[in-house]
Design a protein around this motif. Structure first.
Motif, short mmCIF file in Angstrom:
data_model
loop_
_atom_site.label_atom_id
_atom_site.label_comp_id
_atom_site.label_asym_id
_atom_site.label_seq_id
_atom_site.Cartn_x
_atom_site.Cartn_y
_atom_site.Cartn_z
N THR A 49 0.84 -1.20 0.00
CA THR A 49 0.00 0.00 0.00
C THR A 49 0.87 1.25 0.00
O THR A 49 0.62 2.21 -0.73
CB THR A 49 -0.93 -0.01 1.24
N GLY B 48 -9.78 1.42 9.72
CA GLY B 48 -8.82 0.35 9.48
C GLY B 48 -8.64 -0.03 8.02
O GLY B 48 -7.99 -1.03 7.70
N GLY C 37 -6.88 1.54 5.79
CA GLY C 37 -5.50 1.75 5.38
C GLY C 37 -5.22 3.18 4.93
O GLY C 37 -4.21 3.44 4.27
N LYS C 38 -6.07 4.11 5.31
CA LYS C 38 -5.90 5.51 4.89
C LYS C 38 -4.61 6.09 5.46
O LYS C 38 -3.84 6.74 4.75
CB LYS C 38 -7.11 6.35 5.36
N THR C 39 -4.37 5.84 6.75
CA THR C 39 -3.16 6.39 7.37
C THR C 39 -1.91 5.72 6.79
O THR C 39 -0.89 6.40 6.55
CB THR C 39 -3.24 6.22 8.90
N ALA C 40 -1.98 4.43 6.53
CA ALA C 40 -0.87 3.73 5.90
C ALA C 40 -0.57 4.34 4.52
O ALA C 40 0.60 4.51 4.14
CB ALA C 40 -1.19 2.24 5.76
N ASP D 45 -5.39 -9.08 4.84
CA ASP D 45 -4.49 -8.01 4.40
C ASP D 45 -4.76 -7.54 2.96
O ASP D 45 -3.94 -6.81 2.39
CB ASP D 45 -3.04 -8.47 4.52
N ARG E 289 -6.45 -5.34 0.19
CA ARG E 289 -7.12 -4.05 0.02
C ARG E 289 -7.24 -3.78 -1.46
O ARG E 289 -6.36 -4.14 -2.25
CB ARG E 289 -6.32 -2.91 0.67
#
Ligand SMILES: Nc1ncnc2c1ncn2[C@@H]1O[C@H](COP(=O)(O)OP(=O)(O)OP(=O)(O)O)[C@@H](O)[C@H]1O
Ligand SMILES: [Mg+2]
Length: 145
Positions: free
Chosen positions: A13, A37, A39-42, A134, A136
């Motif tokens: 990502t 959760g 994955g925006k911050t990732a 995991d 996305r």
């Protein structure tokens, strides 16, 4: 233009986000749609890496805004999490217009809270979960230049 990508790890990502950041360059506005959760911050960590902005990226849920600045390049990434925003009227209190005029790269979690205040030029990133823990799926819509 729409770009689609499946990822299967945080690393993938971040690599994808970094490639997008290099492609669109500094100053782009990313609206990051996706559940808790997703994955925006990732993704934001990857944007910073791609722009050469070294930063410890963490969720600004309590602060609303985190600003990452690289002393060498003087590039800045503004990371907003609007989850706790009650509505578009509250944008004034976080200096929304100043951010938009700053020319800094913007990455906004929970952009639906901003309603019509989202800029027309925003790159809209939609993140969905896949079948595996995991997995996305990213769908990136960039307005045609
Ligand atoms: N392919 C993947 N891409 C990104 N994150 C993944 C992936 N697979 C698993 N994860 C996990 O999903 C979580 C993503 O967390 P993150 O904080 O980035 O979500 P978020 O969308 O910012 O959520 P919030 O709305 O709560 O801020 C992390 O725990 C991360 O390890
Ligand atoms: Mg987050």
């Amino acid at each position: 233009m729409t770009i689609e990508k499946a990822t299967h790890s945080v690393r993938e990502t971040q690599d994808f986000a970094a490639a997008l950041a290099r492609r669109f360059g500094p100053g782009a506005f990313y609206a990051l749609f996706g559940d808790l959760g997703a994955g925006k911050t990732a993704f934001v960590a990857g944007l910073c890496a791609g722009l050469g902005v070294r930063a410890t990226v963490s969720s600004p849920t309590f602060a609303i805004a985190n600003e990452y600045r690289d002393p060498a390049t003087r590039r800045r990434v503004v990371h907003l999490d609007l989850y706790r925003l009650s509505g578009p009227a509250e944008l004034d209190s976080i200096g929304w217009d100043d951010y938009l005029e700053s020319g800094d790269t913007m990455a906004v979690e929970w952009p639906e809270r901003a309603g019509d205040a989202l800029p027309a030029a925003a790159i809209r990133v939609r993140i969905d979960r896949g079948p595996g823990e995991d997995d996305r799926f990213f769908s990136v819509d960039a307005p045609d230049a």
